[in-house]
Design an enzyme around this catalytic site. Sequence first.
Site, mmCIF file in Angstrom:
data_model
loop_
_atom_site.group_PDB
_atom_site.id
_atom_site.type_symbol
_atom_site.label_atom_id
_atom_site.label_comp_id
_atom_site.label_asym_id
_atom_site.label_seq_id
_atom_site.Cartn_x
_atom_site.Cartn_y
_atom_site.Cartn_z
ATOM 1 N N ASP A 23 1.759 -4.343 10.113
ATOM 2 C CA ASP A 23 2.562 -4.685 8.808
ATOM 3 C C ASP A 23 3.736 -3.970 8.910
ATOM 4 O OD1 ASP A 23 1.503 -2.441 8.654
ATOM 5 O OD2 ASP A 23 0.520 -2.769 6.522
ATOM 6 N N ASN A 24 4.162 -3.156 10.055
ATOM 7 C CA ASN A 24 5.344 -2.652 10.020
ATOM 8 C C ASN A 24 6.204 -2.964 11.343
ATOM 9 O OD1 ASN A 24 5.019 -0.101 12.114
ATOM 10 N ND2 ASN A 24 3.047 -0.417 10.857
ATOM 11 N N LEU A 45 -9.031 -5.315 -0.887
ATOM 12 C CA LEU A 45 -10.276 -6.376 -0.770
ATOM 13 C C LEU A 45 -9.755 -7.732 -1.492
ATOM 14 C CD1 LEU A 45 -13.268 -4.100 -2.156
ATOM 15 C CD2 LEU A 45 -12.413 -4.657 0.133
ATOM 16 N N GLN A 46 -8.563 -7.647 -1.845
ATOM 17 C CA GLN A 46 -7.976 -8.920 -2.611
ATOM 18 C C GLN A 46 -7.697 -9.875 -1.352
ATOM 19 O OE1 GLN A 46 -4.492 -8.901 -1.670
ATOM 20 N NE2 GLN A 46 -3.264 -10.161 -3.020
ATOM 21 N N ARG A 47 -7.606 -9.392 -0.177
ATOM 22 C CA ARG A 47 -7.318 -10.200 1.171
ATOM 23 C C ARG A 47 -8.040 -9.875 2.436
ATOM 24 N NH1 ARG A 47 -4.307 -6.373 0.099
ATOM 25 N NH2 ARG A 47 -3.247 -5.069 1.618
ATOM 26 N N SER A 103 -7.790 -1.782 -3.122
ATOM 27 C CA SER A 103 -6.682 -2.767 -3.370
ATOM 28 C C SER A 103 -6.504 -3.568 -1.763
ATOM 29 C CB SER A 103 -5.342 -1.882 -3.523
ATOM 30 O OG SER A 103 -4.980 -1.182 -2.202
ATOM 31 N N GLY A 146 -5.187 -7.472 6.541
ATOM 32 C CA GLY A 146 -5.040 -8.922 6.102
ATOM 33 C C GLY A 146 -5.328 -9.800 7.201
ATOM 34 N N CYS A 184 4.444 -5.839 2.689
ATOM 35 C CA CYS A 184 3.309 -6.278 1.525
ATOM 36 C C CYS A 184 2.854 -5.260 0.249
ATOM 37 C CB CYS A 184 2.245 -7.059 1.990
ATOM 38 S SG CYS A 184 2.579 -8.155 3.397
ATOM 39 N N LYS A 203 -12.071 1.338 8.257
ATOM 40 C CA LYS A 203 -11.798 0.108 8.467
ATOM 41 C C LYS A 203 -12.274 -0.560 9.716
ATOM 42 C CE LYS A 203 -7.967 -1.216 5.573
ATOM 43 N NZ LYS A 203 -6.468 -1.755 5.581
ATOM 44 N N CYS A 235 25.040 9.993 12.991
ATOM 45 C CA CYS A 235 24.350 9.497 14.281
ATOM 46 C C CYS A 235 24.893 8.252 14.226
ATOM 47 C CB CYS A 235 22.834 9.866 14.484
ATOM 48 S SG CYS A 235 22.015 8.993 13.081
#
Length: 392
Positions: A139-140, A80-82, A78, A50, A197, A95, A350
Site C-alpha cells: 500500500d505504499n 477487519l473491515q476488509r 481497523s 486488504g 487508504c 498478520k 537537494c
Amino acid sequence: MSLPPLVEPAADLSVDEVRRYSRHLIIPDVGVAGQKRLKNARVLCVGAGGLGSPALMYLAAAGVGTLGIVEFDTVDESNLQRQIIHGQSDIGRPKAESARDSVLEINPYVNVVLHNEALTNDNVMEIFAQYDLIIDGTDNFATRYMVNDAAVLLGKPYVWGSIYRFDGQASVFWAEHGPCYRCLYPEPPPPGMVPSCAEGGVLGVLCASIGAIQVTEAIKLLTGVGETLLGRLMVYDALEMEYRKIKLRKDPNCAICGENPTVTGLIDYDDFCGAVSDEAQAATVGSTITAQELKDWQDSGKPIDLIDVREPAEWEIVRIPGARLVPKGEFLNGNALADLPQDRQIVLHCKSGVRSAEALAAVKAAGFKDAVHVQGGVVSWVKTVDPSLPIY
Ligand SMILES: [Zn+2]
C-alpha cells in the site's frame, strides 16, 4: 498476452486432491495438467492486508502448492473491515501467523512459508528468488517500486493491484515480455499528493474485486491459459460499476527495463519516493523556504551559505547559482558540521526537499537553529525561478 505456463506440472495428484479439486479438473483448459502446475507452483504474497487477504485465501483454495507470506504487521481492529483472512480473535497477533492459520484451515495441503519481516533491500532479492510469481498487495509507493525493481532484476513476473476508496487498478508486469511498473509510472507522486487508504479510506469489498483479479491472473500465468493483463491496465470504478482496460506499452526510456537503463540495482526507495523521517519532518516546521524566497534573499544581498546536499553526479547535471556541494552523508556523519558558518544564513537544498530535510535535522540538532531548507529543492528552483535549467 498469451504466455507459456510458468510452472511445470507436479508428478501426481493424490486421491484426496483429485476429490478436492474436481471442479477445476473438469474444466478442459485446466484439467489434471493445470492442477498439477498449481500444485508445483510457488507464489509469494507481499502483504497479508486488504489485497493479500482474498489473494491468499483463493490461491490456497485453488491448490497452489507453496504460498509465501511477507508481512511484519500485527492485526488491528481497523483491519477487519476488509482484511478477511484475519478474525476478531486474531487482534494483536502477527498478520503472517494469522494468515497462515486461515490458509491451512482452507487447504491443509498448502505449504505455507512465513517471512515475518518487513521487505527491504537487504532481503527482497533472496526472498523473491524462491518463488515463481509474486503478488503485490502493498500500500505504499516505496515498496511498490522496490517490488518492481527486484522482479525486473530477477526476471520474475508479478501481479500488481492497488485500491483507494471506490477505485481499483490491476495489471501484470514482466519486463522480459512486456512493460514494468516504471513503464506505467516512471516517477512516484510527490510525497503527500496521493493519500493512502489509511488517510483516505477504502471500501472494504474493493479488496475482493481487485484481489480476485490478481488471483485470476496468477492462475492464468501459472497454468498458461487465457490472455493475461500483461501490457494492459485494468481500471475498476465501483461507483459506476465499470471495468476499463487501457493498453500499456513498454517504455523504451524506462529507467530499469528500457534500452539504456539508469537503475541497474536496488536504490534508496524511501528517498526516491520522498518518505521523510519524523525527525526530518519536525526539523522543517518553520524552517522551510520556497525557491522564490531563496531567490529574493539572494537578490537582496542577504549573506547566505547555500549548501547543496545532493551527490556529485547530480551537481554535474544542474546546480543553483551560489551553492556549494556537501553531500547529505557528510551532515549525517557529523563531518560537515564543523565547517558551518555562524555569521550567515544557512540554506540547505537537494533535488526534491527530502534529503535536505534530513540534513536540516542534523544541522539544527548541532545548534544552528536558524538554518532552513528549500521546499522542492532544485526541481522547484527550475520550475519557478529559472526554467532554462534542466530537470533530471
Ligand atoms: Zn519498465
